[in-house]
Structure formats: structure tokens, C-alpha cells
Design a protein around this motif. Structure first.
Motif, PDB file in Angstrom:
ATOM      1  N   SER A 141     -18.601 -64.948 -38.400  1.00 12.30           N
ATOM      2  CA  SER A 141     -19.486 -65.074 -37.720  1.00 12.30           C
ATOM      3  C   SER A 141     -20.203 -63.756 -37.335  1.00 12.30           C
ATOM      4  O   SER A 141     -21.349 -63.620 -36.506  1.00 12.30           O
ATOM      5  N   TYR A 142     -19.929 -62.713 -37.865  1.00 13.48           N
ATOM      6  CA  TYR A 142     -20.504 -61.458 -37.420  1.00 13.48           C
ATOM      7  C   TYR A 142     -20.935 -60.600 -38.749  1.00 13.48           C
ATOM      8  O   TYR A 142     -20.197 -60.712 -39.651  1.00 13.48           O
ATOM      9  N   GLY A 143     -22.203 -59.915 -38.598  1.00 11.49           N
ATOM     10  CA  GLY A 143     -22.555 -59.161 -39.432  1.00 11.49           C
ATOM     11  C   GLY A 143     -21.528 -57.955 -39.566  1.00 11.49           C
ATOM     12  O   GLY A 143     -20.926 -57.428 -38.562  1.00 11.49           O
ATOM     13  N   MET A 144     -21.587 -57.052 -40.633  1.00 14.49           N
ATOM     14  CA  MET A 144     -20.394 -56.031 -40.826  1.00 14.49           C
ATOM     15  C   MET A 144     -21.347 -54.843 -41.468  1.00 14.49           C
ATOM     16  O   MET A 144     -22.212 -54.878 -42.254  1.00 14.49           O
ATOM     17  N   SER A 145     -20.759 -53.650 -40.828  1.00 13.54           N
ATOM     18  CA  SER A 145     -21.670 -52.541 -41.326  1.00 13.54           C
ATOM     19  C   SER A 145     -20.622 -51.402 -41.773  1.00 13.54           C
ATOM     20  O   SER A 145     -19.449 -51.466 -41.447  1.00 13.54           O
ATOM     21  N   TRP A 146     -21.247 -50.350 -42.740  1.00 13.38           N
ATOM     22  CA  TRP A 146     -20.367 -49.444 -42.855  1.00 13.38           C
ATOM     23  C   TRP A 146     -21.241 -48.049 -42.411  1.00 13.38           C
ATOM     24  O   TRP A 146     -22.338 -48.106 -42.303  1.00 13.38           O
ATOM     25  N   TYR A 147     -20.494 -46.956 -41.820  1.00 11.19           N
ATOM     26  CA  TYR A 147     -21.144 -45.829 -41.325  1.00 11.19           C
ATOM     27  C   TYR A 147     -20.201 -44.616 -42.102  1.00 11.19           C
ATOM     28  O   TYR A 147     -19.194 -44.956 -42.694  1.00 11.19           O
ATOM     29  N   ARG A 148     -20.942 -43.412 -41.939  1.00  8.63           N
ATOM     30  CA  ARG A 148     -20.136 -42.212 -42.556  1.00  8.63           C
ATOM     31  C   ARG A 148     -20.440 -41.048 -41.722  1.00  8.63           C
ATOM     32  O   ARG A 148     -21.612 -41.133 -40.833  1.00  8.63           O
ATOM     33  N   GLN A 149     -19.799 -40.169 -41.416  1.00  8.37           N
ATOM     34  CA  GLN A 149     -19.765 -39.004 -40.724  1.00  8.37           C
ATOM     35  C   GLN A 149     -19.167 -37.769 -41.699  1.00  8.37           C
ATOM     36  O   GLN A 149     -17.896 -37.660 -41.836  1.00  8.37           O
TER      37      GLN A 149
END
Length: 116
Positions: free
Chosen positions: A31-39
Motif C-alpha cells: 500500500s505504500y511507496g518505498m524509498s532509498w536514502y543515503r548518508q
């Protein structure tokens, strides 16, 4: 409770590839969009990519467009990040993210190191 568990990071040479995985639980994944982030060290967390809930649409940061591919398998509650043509500037901790009701949930992160 919401859980996001990343895996697949490691050490790779410039030009190499890695595939990150994020296993999700505790919510209706499809039901949800998913994302990737980085640091990266000494830098703020930055956006990498998003895939919509059914996988029909994706979006990428300009810095990774054409090199990274985000995808998901709703039967496995897992989102992936295929990273090709890696550069030393891609070195960072990579985090999986889901936003629900304006609240961000994060995994613990997986380290990606690209050597020159």
C-alpha cells in the motif's frame, strides 16, 4: 511495529555493482511507496530513489539516474536497489524508508564503500 531491515552492502571497486535489499514488516507493504536514502560521512542524508506502491513508477536523484534501479517484490515485502557503475562518491550508509501519515520510518542502514 514497522520494521525495515537492509542488507547487501559491502566493499566494491569503482565501476562495480551491488544489489541492496530491504525487508519490510509490520505494515501493509503493497500500500505504500518505498524509498532509498543515503548518508555519506560528514554529510546530510540525501534522497536516492522511490518506487510507487505497485511498482508502476519510479523516481531518482539526478546523481544516480541511469546507474541505479529501484524495484520491489510485493509478494516478498522487499524493495531492492540495484547499483551499477558505482563511483567513490556513492560511498555512504544506505537507508530504506517508508512514509506513513507524514511519519518517516527508517531501517538501520547498510554500508556501501566504493574504492578507487
Amino acid at each position: 511495529q514497522v520494521q525495515l531491515v537492509e542488507s547487501g552492502g559491502g566493499l566494491v571497486q569503482r565501476g562495480g555493482s551491488l544489489r541492496l535489499s530491504c525487508a519490510a514488516s509490520g505494515f501493509s507493504f503493497s500500500s505504500y511507496g518505498m524509498s532509498w536514502y543515503r548518508q555519506a560521512p560528514g554529510k546530510e542524508r540525501e534522497y536516492v530513489a522511490t518506487v510507487t506502491s505497485k511498482g508502476g513508477s519510479t523516481n531518482y536523484a539526478d546523481s544516480v539516474k541511469g546507474r541505479f534501479t529501484i524495484s520491489r517484490d510485493n509478494s516478498k515485502n522487499t524493495v531492492y536497489l540495484q547499483m551499477d557503475s558505482l563511483k567513490p562518491d556513492d560511498t555512504a550508509i544506505y537507508y530504506c524508508n517508508v512514509r506513513m501519515f507524514l511519519y518517516d520510518y527508517w531501517g538501520q542502514g547498510t554500508q556501501v564503500t566504493v574504492s578507487s
